[in-house]
Design a protein around this motif. Structure first.
Motif, PDB file in Angstrom:
ATOM      1  N   THR A   1       1.148  -1.183   0.229  1.00  0.00           N
ATOM      2  CA  THR A   1      -0.215  -0.195  -0.093  1.00  0.00           C
ATOM      3  C   THR A   1       0.690   1.452   0.678  1.00  0.00           C
ATOM      4  OG1 THR A   1      -0.089  -0.003   2.498  1.00  0.00           O
ATOM      5  CG2 THR A   1      -1.561  -1.447   1.593  1.00  0.00           C
ATOM      6  N   THR A   2       0.100   2.228  -0.434  1.00  0.00           N
ATOM      7  CA  THR A   2       0.967   3.815  -0.322  1.00  0.00           C
ATOM      8  C   THR A   2       1.431   3.543   1.315  1.00  0.00           C
ATOM      9  OG1 THR A   2      -0.230   4.685  -1.079  1.00  0.00           O
ATOM     10  CG2 THR A   2       0.931   6.050  -0.369  1.00  0.00           C
ATOM     11  N   LYS A   3       0.613   2.907   2.254  1.00  0.00           N
ATOM     12  CA  LYS A   3       1.481   3.371   3.830  1.00  0.00           C
ATOM     13  C   LYS A   3       2.598   2.823   3.776  1.00  0.00           C
ATOM     14  CE  LYS A   3       0.719   3.515   8.736  1.00  0.00           C
ATOM     15  NZ  LYS A   3      -0.720   3.247   9.164  1.00  0.00           N
ATOM     16  N   ASP A   4       2.624   1.192   3.076  1.00  0.00           N
ATOM     17  CA  ASP A   4       3.960   0.590   3.561  1.00  0.00           C
ATOM     18  C   ASP A   4       4.701   1.375   2.477  1.00  0.00           C
ATOM     19  OD1 ASP A   4       2.129  -1.180   4.131  1.00  0.00           O
ATOM     20  OD2 ASP A   4       1.724  -2.502   2.377  1.00  0.00           O
TER      21      ASP A   4
ATOM     22  N   ILE B   1       2.958  10.414   3.450  1.00  0.00           N
ATOM     23  CA  ILE B   1       2.833   9.682   2.859  1.00  0.00           C
ATOM     24  C   ILE B   1       1.392  10.063   1.272  1.00  0.00           C
ATOM     25  CG2 ILE B   1      -0.042   8.380   2.090  1.00  0.00           C
ATOM     26  CD1 ILE B   1       0.519   7.239   5.076  1.00  0.00           C
ATOM     27  N   VAL B   2       1.567  11.305   1.547  1.00  0.00           N
ATOM     28  CA  VAL B   2       1.567  12.336   0.585  1.00  0.00           C
ATOM     29  C   VAL B   2       2.789  12.483  -0.452  1.00  0.00           C
ATOM     30  CG1 VAL B   2       2.436  14.647   1.268  1.00  0.00           C
ATOM     31  CG2 VAL B   2       0.154  14.144  -0.345  1.00  0.00           C
ATOM     32  N   ASP B   3       3.629  12.491  -0.652  1.00  0.00           N
ATOM     33  CA  ASP B   3       4.872  12.567  -1.172  1.00  0.00           C
ATOM     34  C   ASP B   3       4.849  11.084  -1.454  1.00  0.00           C
ATOM     35  OD1 ASP B   3       5.527  15.801  -0.464  1.00  0.00           O
ATOM     36  OD2 ASP B   3       6.623  15.342   0.980  1.00  0.00           O
ATOM     37  N   THR B   4       5.053  10.445  -1.359  1.00  0.00           N
ATOM     38  CA  THR B   4       4.883   9.221  -2.059  1.00  0.00           C
ATOM     39  C   THR B   4       4.336   8.789  -2.897  1.00  0.00           C
ATOM     40  OG1 THR B   4       5.183   8.592  -0.045  1.00  0.00           O
ATOM     41  CG2 THR B   4       4.841   6.288  -0.978  1.00  0.00           C
ATOM     42  N   GLU B   5       2.198   9.023  -2.421  1.00  0.00           N
ATOM     43  CA  GLU B   5       1.281   8.510  -3.467  1.00  0.00           C
ATOM     44  C   GLU B   5       1.898   9.384  -5.036  1.00  0.00           C
ATOM     45  OE1 GLU B   5      -3.107   7.858  -3.676  1.00  0.00           O
ATOM     46  OE2 GLU B   5      -2.289   8.512  -1.670  1.00  0.00           O
TER      47      GLU B   5
ATOM     48  N   GLY C   1       3.584   5.881 -12.972  1.00  0.00           N
ATOM     49  CA  GLY C   1       2.709   5.265 -13.619  1.00  0.00           C
ATOM     50  C   GLY C   1       2.831   3.381 -13.372  1.00  0.00           C
ATOM     51  N   VAL C   2       3.284   3.575 -11.960  1.00  0.00           N
ATOM     52  CA  VAL C   2       3.594   1.920 -10.655  1.00  0.00           C
ATOM     53  C   VAL C   2       1.620   1.835 -11.505  1.00  0.00           C
ATOM     54  CG1 VAL C   2       4.034   0.654  -9.233  1.00  0.00           C
ATOM     55  CG2 VAL C   2       5.181   3.141  -9.808  1.00  0.00           C
TER      56      VAL C   2
ATOM     57  N   ARG D   1      -6.409  -0.431  -2.191  1.00  0.00           N
ATOM     58  CA  ARG D   1      -5.301  -1.032  -2.659  1.00  0.00           C
ATOM     59  C   ARG D   1      -3.743  -0.937  -2.940  1.00  0.00           C
ATOM     60  NH1 ARG D   1      -8.547   2.408  -8.457  1.00  0.00           N
ATOM     61  NH2 ARG D   1     -10.483   1.234  -7.949  1.00  0.00           N
ATOM     62  N   ALA D   2      -3.054  -1.755  -3.667  1.00  0.00           N
ATOM     63  CA  ALA D   2      -1.630  -1.493  -3.125  1.00  0.00           C
ATOM     64  C   ALA D   2      -1.005  -1.509  -4.338  1.00  0.00           C
ATOM     65  CB  ALA D   2      -1.200  -3.541  -2.872  1.00  0.00           C
ATOM     66  N   TRP D   3      -0.118  -1.367  -4.891  1.00  0.00           N
ATOM     67  CA  TRP D   3       1.196  -1.241  -6.018  1.00  0.00           C
ATOM     68  C   TRP D   3       1.948  -2.101  -6.034  1.00  0.00           C
ATOM     69  CZ3 TRP D   3       0.138   3.672  -7.827  1.00  0.00           C
ATOM     70  CH2 TRP D   3      -1.043   4.827  -7.333  1.00  0.00           C
TER      71      TRP D   3
END
Length: 390
Positions: free
Chosen positions: A226-229, A238-242, A249-250, A261-263
């Motif tokens: 996930t984004t948090k992961d 988290i905002v920068d990561t997402e 384009g992941v 949802r996960a990446w």
């Protein structure tokens, strides 16, 4: 691995496949060199506790390095391999990552620059220019000195850092000073960064390059998350990561049982996943289990570190090591070296599995890392029964 696509709905991923992806991204085929593993992982957490072995050594040993290579990881080398810096926590990073910590170095300088340490910082720089490399023993008052009973920001009413110790740590955060090796007693060796870091890596990437490097490295080592992961790997916002994940384009997937949802790492598409039954105990400082909620989502366990919990309040044991078998996490063990033995203080294993030999194999393997004989102090319990008192 089978991925299912249904119209506009994101691809779905079975939990069993997500587990295999996570293991494939971390516990890959046996490595022989510290540099190989470090560059693969991006960072390896450091910790002073050595109930079994130090945390960075356990991370290396779990990935197949022999004991001598793991122990030599902090030794001085003609060409530095690693430097110490804040990643997920205080960690070893490959020297090639130096440029991509520039954003963090800048943030540390802006946040923690204190004029009252200017004189001590100047002393440290002068000492480094004179001697080339120093430890805290080279400071006039060492690293710590006796207090007058007042509590410091470290929460210790007896010992607190001298100005020179504080100064050298600040200079380390700022990137003026670097540590690329340690000597006896786990003691840092400090050098000016311009002397310690190879010239080809001594430059600063811009903020966006830094973020892309950390996000990409994190996703590669998670496989799916996930984004948090992903953010947790290098402790990013988290905002920068997402934002960066979207800009890269992941692809996203829906993992069985996960709310968010996960990446998924693009390289997973070209990786053949296997579930080899290779039992191994990992420390709770290992990136496989850094984020406890991720461990719980993947394997159903949200175990906590109880090192700092008073003994009467511990629910399991002082030094817990999860035991992985292939892509499964069927149990855990609490180990501690004592008088030449590796003592099993507590152990739990999934009652639904009839393969406790894997637990014993993981413990014997850990014993080989410390050259000790195994001594069982507690019986193996299931997860539906209380852990044996130790």
């Amino acid at each position: 691995m089978v991925l299912e696509r249904t119209g506009a709905v994101p691809e779905s991923l079975r939990l069993a496949d997500a587990r295999r992806i996570a293991i494939a991204a971390q516990l890959r085929p046996k490595a022989t060199r510290f540099k190989t593993v470090l560059e693969r992982l991006g960072c390896i957490q450091l910790d002073t506790i050595s109930a079994v072995r130090r945390a960075h050594e356990l991370t290396l040993l779990a990935r197949g390095l022999d004991v001598d290579e793991a122990v030599r990881s902090l030794e001085r080398r003609r060409t530095p391999v690693a430097f110490e810096y804040w990643a997920h926590a205080m960690s070893l990073l490959p020297v090639s990552a130096w440029p991509y910590m520039a954003r963090r170095r800048k943030a540390w300088r802006e946040r923690y620059h204190t004029p009252d340490l200017a004189a001590a910082e100047a002393d440290v720089i002068a000492l480094l220019r004179e001697r080339g490399a120093i430890t805290v023993s080279d400071f006039p008052n060492g690293a710590m000195h006796r207090g007058n009973g007042s509590v410091t920001n470290m929460g210790d009413s007896w010992n607190f850092r001298t100005d020179h110790k504080r100064a050298v740590e600040h200079l380390l955060w700022y990137g003026d000073v670097a540590c690329t090796d340690r000597i006896g007693g786990f003691k840092r060796v400090y050098q000016l960064a311009e002397r310690a870091i190879p010239s080809e890596h001594l430059w600063d990437a811009d903020d966006e390059e830094c973020l892309r490097y950390m996000v990409s490295t994190a996703l590669r080592n998670l496989g799916v998350g996930t984004t948090k992961d992903v953010a947790d790997y290098f402790r990013l916002k988290i905002v920068d990561t997402e934002r960066v994940l979207r800009e890269l384009g992941v692809e996203q997937v829906a993992v069985e049982g996960w709310k968010a949802r996960a990446w998924i790492d693009p390289q997973v598409r070209r990786t053949r996943l296997t579930g080899a039954e290779r039992p191994v105990a990992v420390s709770m400082f290992d990136q496989l289990v850094w984020l406890r909620e991720r461990m719980e989502r993947l394997w159903g366990h949200g175990w906590k570190i109880e090192i700092y919990v008073p003994e009467p309040q511990r629910t399991f044991g002082y030094y817990c090591l999860p035991v992985f078998v292939g892509s499964d996490l069927p149990g855990r063990v609490a180990l501690r070296r004592s008088n030449g033995d590796l003592v099993v203080e507590a152990a739990q294993w999934d009652d639904a599995r009839a393969d406790r030999e894997y637990l014993h194999a993981a413990v014997e393997r850990a014993a080989s890392w410390v050259g000790a004989e195994v001594r069982w102090k507690a019986e193996v319990r299931g997860f539906d029964t209380a852990v044996a008192e130790v």
